[in-house]
Design an enzyme around this catalytic site. Structure first.
Site, mmCIF file in Angstrom:
data_model
loop_
_atom_site.group_PDB
_atom_site.id
_atom_site.type_symbol
_atom_site.label_atom_id
_atom_site.label_comp_id
_atom_site.label_asym_id
_atom_site.label_seq_id
_atom_site.Cartn_x
_atom_site.Cartn_y
_atom_site.Cartn_z
ATOM 1 N N ASP A 266 0.692 -1.367 0.099
ATOM 2 C CA ASP A 266 -0.112 0.057 -0.146
ATOM 3 C C ASP A 266 0.877 1.191 0.195
ATOM 4 O O ASP A 266 1.971 1.287 0.645
ATOM 5 C CB ASP A 266 -0.895 -0.174 1.171
ATOM 6 C CG ASP A 266 -2.226 0.902 1.008
ATOM 7 O OD1 ASP A 266 -3.031 0.507 0.690
ATOM 8 O OD2 ASP A 266 -1.909 2.421 1.210
ATOM 9 N N ASP A 293 4.636 2.616 -3.812
ATOM 10 C CA ASP A 293 3.505 2.808 -4.893
ATOM 11 C C ASP A 293 3.580 1.725 -6.054
ATOM 12 O O ASP A 293 4.401 1.606 -6.528
ATOM 13 C CB ASP A 293 3.990 4.343 -5.786
ATOM 14 C CG ASP A 293 3.004 4.741 -6.467
ATOM 15 O OD1 ASP A 293 2.311 3.949 -7.061
ATOM 16 O OD2 ASP A 293 3.334 5.612 -7.072
ATOM 17 N N ASP A 313 -7.897 -3.808 -5.617
ATOM 18 C CA ASP A 313 -8.887 -3.132 -5.045
ATOM 19 C C ASP A 313 -8.673 -1.435 -4.780
ATOM 20 O O ASP A 313 -8.349 -1.227 -3.620
ATOM 21 C CB ASP A 313 -8.932 -3.632 -3.780
ATOM 22 C CG ASP A 313 -10.401 -3.182 -2.682
ATOM 23 O OD1 ASP A 313 -11.416 -3.070 -3.594
ATOM 24 O OD2 ASP A 313 -10.190 -3.063 -1.574
ATOM 25 N N CYS A 366 -15.833 -0.285 -4.109
ATOM 26 C CA CYS A 366 -17.049 -0.072 -3.508
ATOM 27 C C CYS A 366 -17.573 1.187 -3.617
ATOM 28 O O CYS A 366 -18.226 2.007 -3.236
ATOM 29 C CB CYS A 366 -16.834 -0.334 -1.634
ATOM 30 S SG CYS A 366 -15.369 1.107 -1.345
HETATM 31 C C1 LIG Z 1 -10.089 0.845 -1.265
HETATM 32 S S1 LIG Z 1 -8.542 0.858 -0.446
HETATM 33 C C2 LIG Z 1 -7.970 -0.740 0.072
HETATM 34 C C3 LIG Z 1 -8.726 -1.719 0.835
HETATM 35 C C4 LIG Z 1 -8.153 -3.006 1.106
HETATM 36 N N1 LIG Z 1 -8.234 -3.606 -0.156
HETATM 37 C C5 LIG Z 1 -8.708 -3.739 2.239
HETATM 38 O O1 LIG Z 1 -9.535 -4.798 1.609
HETATM 39 O O2 LIG Z 1 -8.594 -3.513 3.466
HETATM 40 C C6 LIG Z 1 -7.430 1.563 -1.335
HETATM 41 C C7 LIG Z 1 -6.150 1.598 -1.014
HETATM 42 O O3 LIG Z 1 -5.083 1.935 -2.079
HETATM 43 C C8 LIG Z 1 -4.065 2.775 -1.627
HETATM 44 N N2 LIG Z 1 -3.487 3.043 -2.875
HETATM 45 C C9 LIG Z 1 -3.894 4.228 -3.768
HETATM 46 N N3 LIG Z 1 -2.877 4.273 -4.724
HETATM 47 C C10 LIG Z 1 -1.900 3.377 -4.326
HETATM 48 C C11 LIG Z 1 -0.637 3.060 -5.023
HETATM 49 N N4 LIG Z 1 -0.388 3.846 -6.448
HETATM 50 N N5 LIG Z 1 -0.035 1.868 -4.996
HETATM 51 C C12 LIG Z 1 -0.307 1.070 -3.629
HETATM 52 N N6 LIG Z 1 -1.617 1.639 -2.996
HETATM 53 C C13 LIG Z 1 -2.295 2.610 -3.459
HETATM 54 C C14 LIG Z 1 -4.583 3.633 -0.591
HETATM 55 O O4 LIG Z 1 -3.653 3.997 0.215
HETATM 56 C C15 LIG Z 1 -5.736 2.651 -0.010
HETATM 57 O O5 LIG Z 1 -5.319 2.157 1.094
#
Ligand SMILES: C[S@@+](CC[C@H](N)C(=O)[O-])C[C@H]1O[C@@H](n2cnc3c(N)ncnc32)[C@H](O)[C@@H]1O
Length: 439
Positions: A266, A293, A313, A366
């Site tokens: 994440d 990232d 996700d 979601c």
């Molecule tokens: C919808 S949430 C994920 C929820 C998680 N899958 C769960 O079930 O608990 C989206 C996540 O994507 C992360 N995120 C956003 N851009 C990202 C990137 N370029 N690389 C990795 N993570 C990223 C955010 O920090 C956030 O925690």
């Protein structure tokens, strides 16, 4: 005039909220205006009906109101005045200057609102949607954490604690049966393995020892679909590209019986820290949680060569989550924001599909917006590499009748979840499968 001061203060709160500087509550309680109750109510109400006001302000004639010297270019002040005129108690308590901005155009404002209403986009539609939302009661879903105990042990203990086990709810009349369940009853979910259904209003359920000690994991049913449909085998490797706070990682690890590996990445360091705690507390032993990232990650790195499964996700508008303040304010539905999210989501999904050994990937949001759902799938399938290597899996969970939008060719192969239909949060899932067997 006192009411003018209230309107100006509400306008400032709205500005702050829309600029994402503060939440409504923080802005209201940080304000020097004394009557917090009036401030909070009027701010929330004006924000709630803002989508209608924005449409009204598209009108050629009404656009000019913003330039009225009494408005000083503040569209936020116009929101408040329009709220009071069309929904609230009218403008009789404010100054003549403010009142005249609206009263001079009242006929046109009402005409435009009527046109919007005939299209289901007026004041009445927002009121009706709000009423419908109040009536929706989503049960509490709790996943048996099979890393801590077996389903049999869980059921036995629940029975000993005097819960009334009702067996599996029928998939056919699910909403009817579950909608009527009593506070001491438990159903077994007919779609997702090891998922239990509790009544919506059990008091302090999060403090129940099984929940607190993560023997049961509170997770909305729709959010259990991705790992369940991915179905990674024990001993395999999974890449969860946007993993924090780790709900789907922990579910995947449970399906894999703590054998194999889950790369749980994440971008947000604080969320990774929370995820580590959550995974630890859930007895997940096979996750490697790390910060980074995903878009900058070299997926062809040798260390990821054994990855066969991916969970994608990505960040989304969250518009499917029932009862969120930003849903009420309508702040998430802006076209521009959805377009940006769609591009990011498609980039993340395409990048995951580049994992060289990947066999199956599940994409989820979601969100209820097609921009983040069917349109992302369409966009990703336009990519030559994706088309040559993957198909969208057909007949995913055939007994799940709520499918993607039929206005898209991909719709029938995707799953949608909706509070009214599936008694879950709003959600979307699609499964990609590699065409050639990489085993
Ligand atoms: C919808 S949430 C994920 C929820 C998680 N899958 C769960 O079930 O608990 C989206 C996540 O994507 C992360 N995120 C956003 N851009 C990202 C990137 N370029 N690389 C990795 N993570 C990223 C955010 O920090 C956030 O925690």
């Amino acid at each position: 005039m006192a009411t003018d001061a209230l309107y100006h203060e509400v306008a400032e709160i709205i500005r702050c909220v829309l600029a994402k500087e503060k939440s409504v509550r923080n802005a209201v309680y940080g304000s020097e205006y004394k009557n917090k109750k009036a401030l909070l109510r009027l701010s929330c109400e004006s924000l709630k009906f803002r989508p209608v006001f924005d449409e009204i302000l598209q009108d050629k004639e009404l656009k000019k109101m913003k330039n009225d010297p009494n408005i000083g270019g503040s569209v936020d002040l116009l929101y408040v005045l329009m709220y009071e005129t069309l929904v609230g108690s009218g403008l009789n308590r404010c100054s003549q200057e403010l009142k005249s901005v609206i009263s001079r155009r009242i006929q046109r404002i009402k005409e435009v609102e009527k046109e919007l209403e005939s299209d289901g986009r007026g004041i009445k539609s927002i009121k009706e949607a709000e009423e419908a939302q109040k009536r929706i009661q989503i049960p509490r879903y709790a996943r048996i954490n099979t890393l801590k105990w077996t389903a049999e042990e869980a059921m036995k203990t629940l029975e000993e604690e005097e819960w009334k086990l009702q067996g599996a709810a029928s998939a056919e009349n699910f909403a009817e049966v579950v909608g009527k369940m009593k506070d001491d009853e438990i159903y077994i979910d007919p779609h997702v393995e090891n998922l239990l259904i509790f009544a919506p209003n059990i008091q302090n359920f999060h403090e129940y020892w099984m929940v607190e000690q993560r023997y049961l994991i509170l997770q909305d049913k729709a959010s259990c679909l991705p790992a369940f449909l991915l179905n990674p085998r024990p001993g395999s490797q999974v890449f969860d590209s946007c993993a924090a706070p780790g709900m789907k990682t922990s579910h995947a690890a449970a399906i894999m019986e703590n054998q194999g590996k889950v790369w749980a990445m994440d971008r947000a360091a604080d969320r990774v820290a929370t995820m580590k705690q959550l995974l630890d507390g859930s007895d997940v032993k096979i996750a490697s949680a790390f910060c980074g990232d995903f878009l900058k990650t070299d997926v062809t790195d040798k260390k990821f060569s054994k990855v066969k499964f991916a969970i994608v996700d990505p960040p989304c508008s969250g518009s499917g989550i029932v009862k969120r303040m930003d849903e009420i304010t309508g702040g998430n539905a802006e076209k521009e924001r959805l377009e940006k999210l769609k591009n990011l989501q498609a980039m993340i999904l395409k990048h995951a599909l580049k994992l060289p050994g990947l066999k199956r990937a599940v994409y989820s949001t979601c969100s209820i917006h097609e921009e983040e759902n069917e349109q992302v799938i369409d966009k990703v399938l336009l990519d030559t590499y994706v088309r040559q290597n993957y198909i969208l899996k057909k007949d995913v969970l055939p007994e799940w009748t709520h499918r993607g939008l039929s206005t898209y060719e991909v719709g029938e192969h995707c799953l949608r979840a909706d509070p009214k239909v599936t008694l879950t949060n709003g959600f979307f899932v699609a499964v990609f499968e590699r065409v050639k067997n990489k085993d």
